[in-house]
Design an enzyme around this catalytic site. Structure first.
Site, PDB file in Angstrom:
ATOM      1  N   GLU A   1     -12.776   0.564  -1.988  1.00  5.50           N
ATOM      2  CA  GLU A   1     -12.237   1.650  -2.628  1.00  5.50           C
ATOM      3  C   GLU A   1     -12.851   3.152  -2.417  1.00  5.50           C
ATOM      4  OE1 GLU A   1     -12.674  -1.440  -4.392  1.00  5.50           O
ATOM      5  OE2 GLU A   1     -13.486  -0.437  -5.799  1.00  5.50           O
TER       6      GLU A   1
ATOM      7  N   GLU B   1     -14.945  -4.738 -15.167  1.00 10.66           N
ATOM      8  CA  GLU B   1     -13.726  -4.245 -14.826  1.00 10.66           C
ATOM      9  C   GLU B   1     -12.859  -4.337 -16.172  1.00 10.66           C
ATOM     10  OE1 GLU B   1     -15.384  -5.878 -12.560  1.00 10.66           O
ATOM     11  OE2 GLU B   1     -15.000  -4.938 -10.663  1.00 10.66           O
TER      12      GLU B   1
END
Ligand SMILES: Cc1ncc(C[n+]2csc(CCOP(=O)(O)OP(=O)(O)O)c2C)c(N)n1
Ligand SMILES: [Mg+2]
Length: 524
Positions: free
Chosen positions: A33, A52
Site C-alpha cells: 500500500e 490491524e
C-alpha cells in the site's frame, strides 16, 4: 484532443476524502500500500495501530464519535485476516467504515506473488456491505466514492476496496462528491396505526436499542416515553446507550435470553422497539417470543432487521423522523406513571474491592460528561446497576460479542472527541485481545483512563461453564499478567490499586490527568 487524465488515482481519492470531511486514515502499513502515501499531504493524519484489528477498532470508535465514515487501510491478505474480528464487530455495530486493503501489482498477479490476496474481495465477506477490487486502476476513485456512500447509508456498515499497489500512481480523473440522501421516512399509514395502538394501550412499554442513539434520536425517545408514561427497557446487548439511565421511567436492561425477555415484559399489551433488534439471545431458549397478548411494533432504519423480526409489525424509518412523527400526533390521555427501576443497595468497602464498589466509586468521581467505553463481560451487571449513563454519545460497547473492541474503540472515541475524558472499563482478559491500543493512546497523549478490572480470570466463561453444567472450565485462569508493566511497556503511566480505601484517590488522580493513564484494579 488530449485525453490524458489530469491527476492520479491517489490524488483523486484524497480529494474525494477531503470532500467527505475525512482527514484521518487509520491503518498498519505494508509494502502493498505504500504508494498510497507518497507525498502524504499535511492536511491528513495517519493513525497507526500496532495490529490491524486495533486499527479497525480505533476507526470504529472514531466513526461512531464523529458520525462520519472512517477510513482504514489494511495490509493485503494477512492484514485483512488480522482485522476480521474487528470488521465483524463494526458490521454488528453498524459503523460506517471504508476499508482499503493493499494488493500486489496487477502485472505479477498471475504468478501468485508474495503477500498477494487470492480472492481479495471475497475475503472480508460476509461482514462488509460491499466489496470490490476494481477492474482498472482508473476505476478506484469511483469505487471509493461508492464505498463511502454505501457505508453511510442506513443501516451503516463497513465496505471494502482492494487496491493493487501499482494503481495509486496511475492516471485518473478527479471525482466530484455527490449529494446522496439516504434518510428514510416511515410511511404515514402504518405510523398512524402505531400511534392509535399506543393511544389505546393500557400498559405500553418501550424497548430502546443502539439505533436510537446512532440516529441522534435520544431526546425524542425521552419525549415519547414521557408522553405515554411507558417504562423503558434496553434491548439485549445494546452497543450504545439510548435513554438516560437515571430517568424515573428507566426500567433496566433486558437479558439476552428468550424466557427472561418474556418474564420482563409480562403485563404489557403493547411493546414498541425503537432501533432495537429485541431478540438478540446469547444462549438457547424456548417458548414464545413475548408474553401472550402482547403486540409488538418496531421502528428500525434497517430493512433486514425489519424482515427478520419473527413477530409483530415493523416500520422502516429513520428513528429520528419516525419518533418525531409519533410525537406530532395529538397528546394521548394521561396515564399513571410506572415505577422505575429500584436503586441497588449501597456497595460497602469490604476487605477487598468488589466490582459493585468499583462502579459506585467511579460513578461518584468521574467527570459528568465523561464517555464510557466498556468491555468487561462479567462486570457488566454491576456497571449497569451502579454507573448510570445519562447522556447521548456517552457509552460504547461492541454489539458483536467479539472481544478486542474496548481499548481501540476508547482510543478512536478520544480521537474523535477532542479533549473529552474517555474511561475505558476493560476486563483483564478482554484487554489482551488489543493491548497494543495503549501505545496509540500514548503517542497522541489522549485523555483516556483505562480501568483494567483484574479478577485474574475469564470469569464470564466460568459462569457460562457452570450454566452448561461443567464442573471445571479449562483455559479460564489468567495468572501473571502485569498491567502496570504493560502500560509502561506501551509508553503510558500505570498504577495498581488493591484495597477499597485507596480506590477513590487513585481514580481521582488518574481521571484528573490530561494524558492516558492505566489503573489496574484488583477485584474480588
Ligand atoms: C474474540 C473472542 N474470543 C473469545 C471470546 C469468549 N469470551 C467471552 S467472555 C470472555 C472472558 C473475558 O474476560 P475478561 O475481560 O477478563 O472479563 P471477565 O469475564 O473476567 O469479566 C471470553 C474469553 C469472545 N467473546 N471473543
Ligand atoms: Mg477477567
Amino acid at each position: 484532443m488530449d485525453c490524458t487524465p489530469s491527476t492520479t488515482v491517489r490524488d483523486a481519492v484524497l480529494g474525494l476524502l477531503r470532500s467527505f470531511g475525512i482527514d484521518t486514515i487509520f491503518g498498519n502499513p505494508g509494502s502493498t500500500e505504500l504508494p498510497m502515501f507518497r507525498s502524504f499531504p499535511n492536511d491528513f493524519r495517519y493513525i497507526v495501530g500496532l495490529h490491524e484489528s486495533v486499527a479497525v477498532g480505533m476507526a470504529d470508535g472514531y466513526a461512531q464519535a464523529t458520525r462520519n465514515a472512517a477510513v482504514v487501510n489494511l495490509h493485503s491478505a494477512a492484514g485483512v485476516g488480522h482485522a476480521m474480528g474487528s470488521i465483524f464487530t463494526a458490521y454488528r455495530n453498524r459503523t460506517p467504515l471504508v476499508i482499503t486493503a493493499g494488493q500486489q501489482a496487477r502485472s505479477i498477479l498471475p504468478t501468485e506473488p508474495f503477500l498477494f490476496s487470492v480472492q481479495a474481495s471475497e475475503l472480508p465477506k460476509p461482514y462488509v456491505k460491499w466489496s470490490i477490487e476494481p477492474a482498472r486502476a482508473q476505476d478506484v476513485p469511483a469505487a471509493i466514492a461508492r464505498a463511502y456512500y454505501l457505508a453511510m447509508q442506513p443501516p451503516c456498515g463497513p465496505t471494502f476496496v482492494s487496491v493493487p499497489v501499482d494503481d495509486w500512481d496511475r492516471p485518473a480523473e478527479p471525482l466530484s462528491p455527490r449529494d446522496v440522501s439516504t434518510v428514510v421516512r416511515g410511511a404515514p399509514e402504518p405510523l398512524a396505526l402505531l400511534g392509535e395502538a399506543l393511544d389505546q394501550a393500557l400498559c405500553p412499554a418501550l424497548v430502546v436499542g443502539d439505533g436510537v442513539d446512532r440516529d441522534a434520536a435520544w431526546d425524542l425517545a425521552v419525549q415519547l416515553a414521557e408522553r405515554y408514561s411507558t417504562p423503558v427497557w434496553v434491548s439485549p446487548n445494546s452497543g450504545r446507550c439510548s435513554f438516560p439511565e437515571s430517568h424515573p421511567l428507566f426500567a433496566g436492561f433486558l437479558p439476552p435470553s428468550k424466557e427472561a425477555i418474556v418474564r420482563h415484559l409480562e403485563g404489557h399489551d403493547i411493546v414498541l422497539a425503537l432501533g432495537a433488534p429485541l431478540f438478540t439471545y446469547h444462549t438457547e431458549g424456548f417458548g414464545p417470543f413475548l408474553p401472550a397478548g402482547t403486540r409488538l411494533f418496531q421502528l428500525t432504519n434497517n430493512p433486514d432487521a425489519a424482515a427478520l423480526l419473527p413477530i409483530g409489525s415493523s416500520i422502516v424509518t429513520s428513528l429520528h423522523l419516525g419518533i418525531a412523527d409519533l410525537l406530532d400526533r395529538p397528546a394521548p390521555p394521561c396515564r399513571a406513571k410506572p415505577n422505575g427501576r429500584r436503586k441497588p443497595p449501597r456497595a460497602q468497602p469490604g476487605a477487598s474491592i468488589s466490582v459493585a464498589y468499583l462502579m459506585q466509586t467511579l460513578a461518584e468521581v468521574r467527570p459528568p460528561q465523561s464517555i464510557i467505553v466498556e468491555e468487561a463481560p462479567s462486570s457488566r451487571p454491576a456497571m449497569q446497576a451502579y454507573l448510570p449513563i445519562d447522556r447521548s454519545d456517552g457509552f460504547y460497547t461492541c454489539s458483536s460479542g467479539g472481544l478486542g473492541f474496548g481499548i481501540p474503540a476508547a482510543v478512536g472515541v478520544a480521537l474523535g472527541n477532542s479533549g473529552q475524558k474517555v474511561i475505558g472499563l476493560i476486563g483483564d482478559g478482554s484487554s489482551m485481545y488489543a493491548i497494543q491500543g495503549l501505545w496509540t493512546a500514548g503517542q497522541f497523549q489522549l485523555p483516556i483512563t483505562f480501568v483494567i478490572i483484574k479478577n485474574g480470570r475469564y470469569q464470564a466463561l466460568e459462569e457460562f461453564g457452570a450454566q452448561f453444567g461443567l464442573s471445571h472450565t479449562p483455559g479460564t485462569k489468567l495468572p501473571a499478567l502485569d498491567f502496570v508493566a504493560l502500560a509502561t511497556g506501551h509508553g503510558i503511566e500505570g498504577c495498581r490499586v488493591d484495597y477499597p480505601e485507596a480506590l477513590e484517590g487513585v481514580l481521582r488522580n488518574a481521571l484528573s490527568a490530561e494524558k492516558p493513564m492505566l489503573v489496574e484494579v484488583a477485584v474480588t
